[in-house]
Design a protein around this motif. Structure first.
Motif, PDB file in Angstrom:
ATOM      1  N   ASP A   1       0.418  -0.941   0.079  1.00 21.05           N
ATOM      2  CA  ASP A   1      -0.198  -0.243   0.382  1.00 21.05           C
ATOM      3  C   ASP A   1       1.560   1.499   0.161  1.00 21.05           C
ATOM      4  O   ASP A   1       0.078   2.144  -0.753  1.00 21.05           O
ATOM      5  N   VAL A   2       1.721   1.078   0.834  1.00 19.66           N
ATOM      6  CA  VAL A   2       2.752   2.425   0.292  1.00 19.66           C
ATOM      7  C   VAL A   2       3.835   2.379  -0.931  1.00 19.66           C
ATOM      8  O   VAL A   2       4.088   3.367  -1.138  1.00 19.66           O
ATOM      9  N   LEU A   3       3.848   1.417  -1.222  1.00 21.06           N
ATOM     10  CA  LEU A   3       4.502   1.699  -2.491  1.00 21.06           C
ATOM     11  C   LEU A   3       3.183   1.830  -3.536  1.00 21.06           C
ATOM     12  O   LEU A   3       3.413   3.071  -4.464  1.00 21.06           O
ATOM     13  N   GLY A   4       2.169   1.293  -3.657  1.00 20.36           N
ATOM     14  CA  GLY A   4       1.364   2.090  -4.613  1.00 20.36           C
ATOM     15  C   GLY A   4       0.279   2.946  -3.781  1.00 20.36           C
ATOM     16  O   GLY A   4      -0.128   3.519  -5.471  1.00 20.36           O
ATOM     17  N   ARG A   5       0.399   3.482  -3.131  1.00 22.52           N
ATOM     18  CA  ARG A   5       0.059   4.965  -3.358  1.00 22.52           C
ATOM     19  C   ARG A   5       0.390   6.556  -2.454  1.00 22.52           C
ATOM     20  O   ARG A   5      -0.032   7.146  -2.664  1.00 22.52           O
ATOM     21  N   GLU A   6       1.689   5.644  -1.843  1.00 16.11           N
ATOM     22  CA  GLU A   6       2.438   7.175  -2.010  1.00 16.11           C
ATOM     23  C   GLU A   6       3.609   8.023  -2.564  1.00 16.11           C
ATOM     24  O   GLU A   6       4.398   8.524  -1.898  1.00 16.11           O
ATOM     25  N   HIS A   7       3.217   7.387  -3.678  1.00 15.16           N
ATOM     26  CA  HIS A   7       4.298   8.132  -5.210  1.00 15.16           C
ATOM     27  C   HIS A   7       5.761   7.755  -4.615  1.00 15.16           C
ATOM     28  O   HIS A   7       6.932   9.419  -4.017  1.00 15.16           O
TER      29      HIS A   7
ATOM     30  N   ARG B   1       8.916  -2.535 -11.401  1.00 11.95           N
ATOM     31  CA  ARG B   1       7.792  -0.484 -12.166  1.00 11.95           C
ATOM     32  C   ARG B   1       9.047   0.109 -10.851  1.00 11.95           C
ATOM     33  O   ARG B   1       9.220   1.174 -11.885  1.00 11.95           O
ATOM     34  N   LEU B   2       9.068   0.432 -10.466  1.00 14.93           N
ATOM     35  CA  LEU B   2       9.761   1.217  -9.427  1.00 14.93           C
ATOM     36  C   LEU B   2      11.332   2.061 -10.510  1.00 14.93           C
ATOM     37  O   LEU B   2      11.925   2.448 -10.455  1.00 14.93           O
ATOM     38  N   ARG B   3      12.277   0.915 -10.455  1.00 14.29           N
ATOM     39  CA  ARG B   3      13.362   0.903 -11.398  1.00 14.29           C
ATOM     40  C   ARG B   3      13.121   1.605 -12.317  1.00 14.29           C
ATOM     41  O   ARG B   3      13.654   2.394 -13.234  1.00 14.29           O
ATOM     42  N   GLY B   4      11.993   1.463 -13.056  1.00 13.65           N
ATOM     43  CA  GLY B   4      11.326   1.564 -14.672  1.00 13.65           C
ATOM     44  C   GLY B   4      11.279   2.863 -14.571  1.00 13.65           C
ATOM     45  O   GLY B   4      11.652   4.032 -15.371  1.00 13.65           O
TER      46      GLY B   4
END
Length: 201
Positions: free
Chosen positions: A121-127, A150-153
């Motif tokens: 949830d932290v990764l998906g909602r808190e940018h 995803r976040l590396r991209g």
């Protein structure tokens, strides 16, 4: 008439999380004729820690959590500006909150995968990719593999800390070289690996 040199230029601190990893700023000395001085701007890092996964079981005691925190800090990944987010089941939050010590944020969720879901949830909602330069995911659960990619991209530097023997294969593949083994206490090899993979804070 006496000549007065211009005062040194002052470096103004940037807001946290706004400067890319490794960036340097030049500070010029007016009127002195000296070469510019390079000052390194520190990056800001967020750690998402699945405490139950690192400990190896869900029934946590304060001693379990204290030993886990000591081993994690021993990796030399945590800087003074870092944000630590600890995930666990609600039934373990007292042991985690009191056992870990130091500044941290605690997120909880019910269910067998509650800690994973709370951290996702932290990764998906808190940018986090907009607010931080580095991300450390401390878990061996494969559910984080897609988020690592995803976040590396999106340009975020991602490191995974995990117990190697129990880490999911797809998470190990997603982490690649940036996989730091979660050590037993006093494991110097893991500490050296961490220094190589993650920029100093």
């Amino acid at each position: 008439m006496r000549r007065v040199d211009a005062p040194l230029a002052l470096a103004v601190s940037e807001p946290l999380g706004t400067v890319a990893a490794g960036e340097e700023r030049r500070v010029r000395r007016g009127g002195s004729g000296r070469r510019p001085v390079r000052t390194r701007i520190r990056t800001r890092r967020i750690h998402l820690v699945d405490v139950e996964n690192l400990v190896g079981h869900a029934r946590l005691t304060r001693d379990d959590v204290r030993a886990c925190a000591t081993a994690y800090r021993g990796l030399d990944l945590v800087g003074a500006r870092d944000l630590l987010v600890l995930g666990c089941n609600p039934g373990e939050q007292l042991a985690v909150g009191l056992g870990w010590g130091g500044p941290h944020r605690l997120v909880v969720r019910h269910g067998p995968d509650g800690a994973d879901l709370a951290l996702l949830d932290v990764l998906g909602r808190e940018h986090v990719e907009r607010r931080f330069d580095d991300l450390v995911i401390a878990s061996g659960d494969g559910v984080f593999a897609d988020e690592v990619r995803r976040l590396r991209g999106r340009g975020l530097h991602v490191t995974v800390v995990a117990p190697v023997r129990s880490a999911a294969r797809r998470l190990r593949r997603a982490a690649g070289r940036a996989l730091v083994p979660f050590p037993s206490l006093g494991d110097r090899g893991a500490r050296a690996t961490a220094r190589e993979l993650v920029p100093a804070a």
